[in-house]
Write a protein that holds these residues in place. Structure first.
Motif, PDB file in Angstrom:
ATOM      1  N   LEU A  70       0.815  -1.217   0.000  1.00 16.58           N
ATOM      2  CA  LEU A  70       0.000   0.000   0.000  1.00 16.58           C
ATOM      3  C   LEU A  70       0.847   1.265   0.000  1.00 16.58           C
ATOM      4  O   LEU A  70       0.393   2.322  -0.431  1.00 16.58           O
ATOM      5  CB  LEU A  70      -0.927   0.008   1.220  1.00 16.58           C
ATOM      6  CG  LEU A  70      -1.894  -1.169   1.336  1.00 16.58           C
ATOM      7  CD1 LEU A  70      -2.638  -1.106   2.656  1.00 16.58           C
ATOM      8  CD2 LEU A  70      -2.877  -1.171   0.171  1.00 16.58           C
ATOM      9  N   GLY A  71       2.063   1.164   0.522  1.00 15.75           N
ATOM     10  CA  GLY A  71       2.916   2.343   0.589  1.00 15.75           C
ATOM     11  C   GLY A  71       4.359   1.954   0.813  1.00 15.75           C
ATOM     12  O   GLY A  71       4.654   0.928   1.430  1.00 15.75           O
ATOM     13  N   VAL A  72       5.268   2.776   0.288  1.00 16.12           N
ATOM     14  CA  VAL A  72       6.698   2.523   0.425  1.00 16.12           C
ATOM     15  C   VAL A  72       7.361   3.769   0.978  1.00 16.12           C
ATOM     16  O   VAL A  72       7.103   4.885   0.513  1.00 16.12           O
ATOM     17  CB  VAL A  72       7.336   2.157  -0.935  1.00 16.12           C
ATOM     18  CG1 VAL A  72       8.833   1.922  -0.779  1.00 16.12           C
ATOM     19  CG2 VAL A  72       6.667   0.924  -1.521  1.00 16.12           C
ATOM     20  N   GLY A  73       8.201   3.603   2.001  1.00 15.84           N
ATOM     21  CA  GLY A  73       8.919   4.720   2.593  1.00 15.84           C
ATOM     22  C   GLY A  73      10.415   4.504   2.524  1.00 15.84           C
ATOM     23  O   GLY A  73      10.901   3.563   1.889  1.00 15.84           O
ATOM     24  N   GLU A 159      -7.151   6.512   4.055  1.00 12.45           N
ATOM     25  CA  GLU A 159      -6.960   7.827   3.440  1.00 12.45           C
ATOM     26  C   GLU A 159      -6.015   8.641   4.308  1.00 12.45           C
ATOM     27  O   GLU A 159      -6.023   8.525   5.535  1.00 12.45           O
ATOM     28  CB  GLU A 159      -8.320   8.530   3.336  1.00 12.45           C
ATOM     29  CG  GLU A 159      -8.299   9.893   2.693  1.00 12.45           C
ATOM     30  CD  GLU A 159      -9.658  10.589   2.757  1.00 12.45           C
ATOM     31  OE1 GLU A 159      -9.847  11.578   2.033  1.00 12.45           O
ATOM     32  OE2 GLU A 159     -10.522  10.147   3.552  1.00 12.45           O
ATOM     33  N   THR A 160      -5.186   9.466   3.677  1.00  8.36           N
ATOM     34  CA  THR A 160      -4.318  10.380   4.417  1.00  8.36           C
ATOM     35  C   THR A 160      -4.839  11.807   4.272  1.00  8.36           C
ATOM     36  O   THR A 160      -5.705  12.091   3.433  1.00  8.36           O
ATOM     37  CB  THR A 160      -2.873  10.332   3.901  1.00  8.36           C
ATOM     38  OG1 THR A 160      -2.845  10.860   2.564  1.00  8.36           O
ATOM     39  CG2 THR A 160      -2.314   8.922   3.935  1.00  8.36           C
ATOM     40  N   VAL A 234      -0.697  11.815   8.453  1.00  3.30           N
ATOM     41  CA  VAL A 234      -1.982  11.955   9.141  1.00  3.30           C
ATOM     42  C   VAL A 234      -3.004  11.151   8.352  1.00  3.30           C
ATOM     43  O   VAL A 234      -3.171  11.367   7.148  1.00  3.30           O
ATOM     44  CB  VAL A 234      -2.426  13.431   9.224  1.00  3.30           C
ATOM     45  CG1 VAL A 234      -3.785  13.544   9.908  1.00  3.30           C
ATOM     46  CG2 VAL A 234      -1.382  14.270   9.956  1.00  3.30           C
ATOM     47  N   GLY A 235      -3.655  10.197   9.011  1.00  9.02           N
ATOM     48  CA  GLY A 235      -4.630   9.355   8.326  1.00  9.02           C
ATOM     49  C   GLY A 235      -6.013   9.502   8.923  1.00  9.02           C
ATOM     50  O   GLY A 235      -6.233  10.268   9.867  1.00  9.02           O
ATOM     51  N   PHE A 236      -6.949   8.736   8.358  1.00  9.13           N
ATOM     52  CA  PHE A 236      -8.331   8.756   8.834  1.00  9.13           C
ATOM     53  C   PHE A 236      -8.786   7.331   9.125  1.00  9.13           C
ATOM     54  O   PHE A 236      -8.420   6.390   8.424  1.00  9.13           O
ATOM     55  CB  PHE A 236      -9.250   9.410   7.797  1.00  9.13           C
ATOM     56  CG  PHE A 236      -8.978  10.875   7.608  1.00  9.13           C
ATOM     57  CD1 PHE A 236      -9.611  11.814   8.394  1.00  9.13           C
ATOM     58  CD2 PHE A 236      -8.051  11.301   6.669  1.00  9.13           C
ATOM     59  CE1 PHE A 236      -9.344  13.169   8.244  1.00  9.13           C
ATOM     60  CE2 PHE A 236      -7.778  12.654   6.506  1.00  9.13           C
ATOM     61  CZ  PHE A 236      -8.427  13.585   7.295  1.00  9.13           C
ATOM     62  N   ARG A 242     -14.201  10.706   9.812  1.00  5.37           N
ATOM     63  CA  ARG A 242     -13.957  12.027  10.385  1.00  5.37           C
ATOM     64  C   ARG A 242     -12.912  11.986  11.506  1.00  5.37           C
ATOM     65  O   ARG A 242     -12.489  13.024  11.993  1.00  5.37           O
ATOM     66  CB  ARG A 242     -15.265  12.620  10.934  1.00  5.37           C
ATOM     67  CG  ARG A 242     -16.273  12.978   9.853  1.00  5.37           C
ATOM     68  CD  ARG A 242     -17.539  13.550  10.461  1.00  5.37           C
ATOM     69  NE  ARG A 242     -18.506  13.899   9.438  1.00  5.37           N
ATOM     70  CZ  ARG A 242     -18.563  15.075   8.828  1.00  5.37           C
ATOM     71  NH1 ARG A 242     -17.696  16.019   9.143  1.00  5.37           N
ATOM     72  NH2 ARG A 242     -19.478  15.319   7.911  1.00  5.37           N
ATOM     73  N   VAL A 243     -12.539  10.776  11.914  1.00  5.31           N
ATOM     74  CA  VAL A 243     -11.591  10.623  13.023  1.00  5.31           C
ATOM     75  C   VAL A 243     -10.166  10.564  12.478  1.00  5.31           C
ATOM     76  O   VAL A 243      -9.838   9.731  11.636  1.00  5.31           O
ATOM     77  CB  VAL A 243     -11.897   9.358  13.845  1.00  5.31           C
ATOM     78  CG1 VAL A 243     -10.850   9.162  14.939  1.00  5.31           C
ATOM     79  CG2 VAL A 243     -13.290   9.464  14.460  1.00  5.31           C
ATOM     80  N   VAL A 244      -9.330  11.460  12.983  1.00  6.61           N
ATOM     81  CA  VAL A 244      -7.941  11.584  12.545  1.00  6.61           C
ATOM     82  C   VAL A 244      -7.049  10.632  13.333  1.00  6.61           C
ATOM     83  O   VAL A 244      -7.272  10.392  14.524  1.00  6.61           O
ATOM     84  CB  VAL A 244      -7.463  13.042  12.743  1.00  6.61           C
ATOM     85  CG1 VAL A 244      -5.954  13.162  12.588  1.00  6.61           C
ATOM     86  CG2 VAL A 244      -8.173  13.964  11.771  1.00  6.61           C
TER      87      VAL A 244
END
Length: 374
Positions: A70-73, A159-160, A234-236, A242-244
């Motif tokens: 899903l993501g690479v850092g 979602e970010t 920062v994700g949801f 609506r919650v961060v």
């Protein structure tokens, strides 16, 4: 924990540590180099960090079925968890990726160990939860000669904040439907008071920023500097959009119990993402928790303007005194708190408590204006 990339601070250089070689691209290491890597990590990490346990449990890699990445850092990647023995939660697995550079490999080990240590101590509605980790921690890399043998299990965030900003940008670019006279007059009243922002989106943005502020306030009460606040981190929440949730704590710095939070400390410089980095961190000067206040101020500006800070100049423009331009029509309280938040003077910067209270007051005003308008 100090994590400068220098021999004086315990990080091994190429001359002291042979570079791990990949025998294939599937995370495998030469067994001898895998053992050397973990011995180096054990020498350069405090015992408390090495021994940190996920309260939610330890898991075997073979009990977890992993799907797409899903993501690479810079230090690892995040993959979806398709199924896991004993759990039906929607999770992701964060693992380390191989590094040909020995120093980078060691830094990656520090990164995931620090994240596990910090998340194991935190419990806040706006911070991602650690749901588990591999058995044995970093030692699993030495035992299996695989970098992905060490992993963290975390809540999946669909979602970010960067994604949300792009959504707002698309909304802003869309042609507006024709409103009734009543709707137009009501929206005009609110937009004038809320500096020409769509009233619903403006309240949504304030709610998001208040939650981020609350999470940072909590971290600072725990004597932790996040050091890498940005919209990408920062994700949801999966169930309640609506919650961060703040995530990615590999760069975070826990301060000792006996230090004064108001005083600055000799910590690693240039840590985090340059565009959002406080000037004192960029200059490699002593700093404290107010480095996060600087970053937060830039994120607030970005959320409200939908523009990246310093996008038309150098990412490190802050160090040369450049700050984003604040529109004249913005509320005075917001302008003042932003100007203080990204001030070079740490004593001028507000605490996260003060920042949150200003945002909550703006949110109350926006809610009242909405009630009056409609």
């Amino acid at each position: 924990m100090e994590r400068r990339r220098s021999n004086d601070n315990g990080t091994l250089s190429q001359s002291k540590y042979r570079e791990p070689e990949l025998s294939n691209p599937d995370f495998e290491l030469d067994p001898r180099n895998a053992r050397r890597l973990i011995r180096a990590a054990e020498k350069t990490l405090p015992p408390a960090i090495l021994k940190a346990d996920a309260s939610s449990g330890s898991y075997r890699r073979q009990d977890i079925k992993v799907g797409k990445v899903l993501g690479v850092g810079g230090f690892g990647h995040v993959s979806e968890v398709l199924s896991m023995k004993g759990s039906n939660d929607m999770l992701v697995m964060k693992t380390l990726v191989p590094h040909k550079n020995a120093e980078h490999a060691l830094f990656a080990c520090h990164h995931i160990a620090m994240e596990k240590y910090i998340l194991s101590q935190l419990d806040h509605p706006n911070i991602i939860r650690l749901r588990g980790s591999n058995k044995g921690g970093l030692s699993a890399i030495a035992e299996t000669a695989r970098m992905d043998a060490c992993f963290l299990l975390l809540d999946r965030l669909p979602e970010t904040l960067s994604d949300r900003i792009e959504h707002w940008q698309r909304q802003q670019a869309k042609p507006k439907r024709r409103r009734s006279l009543t709707e137009s007059l009501s929206a005009l009243v609110i937009s004038r008071k809320s500096f020409a922002q769509d009233p619903d989106v403006f309240r949504e943005k304030l709610s998001i920023m208040i939650q981020i502020a609350a999470a940072l306030e909590y971290l600072h009460s725990k004597r932790i500097i996040l050091r890498d606040l940005k919209p990408d981190n920062v994700g949801f929440d999966m169930k309640e959009r609506r919650v961060v949730k703040l995530f990615d704590f590999g760069m975070a710095e826990p301060l000792p119990e006996n230090v004064d939070l108001e005083k600055t400390h000799d910590l690693a410089g240039r840590v985090g993402t340059t565009r959002y980095m406080a000037t004192e961190v960029l200059r490699e000067e002593p700093y404290n928790v107010k480095a996060d206040v600087f970053s937060f101020s830039l994120v607030v500006w970005e959320v409200l303007t939908l523009e990246r800070p310093h996008d038309r100049s150098s990412p490190d423009a802050s160090v040369f005194g450049e700050r984003p331009k604040i529109p004249k029509e913005w509320p005075s309280a917001l302008k003042r708190i932003l100007q203080r938040g990204w001030s070079d003077d740490l004593e001028t910067r507000p605490s996260m408590i003060e920042f949150r209270l200003v945002l909550e007051d703006l949110k109350r005003q926006a809610d009242e204006e909405s009630d009056d308008g409609f």
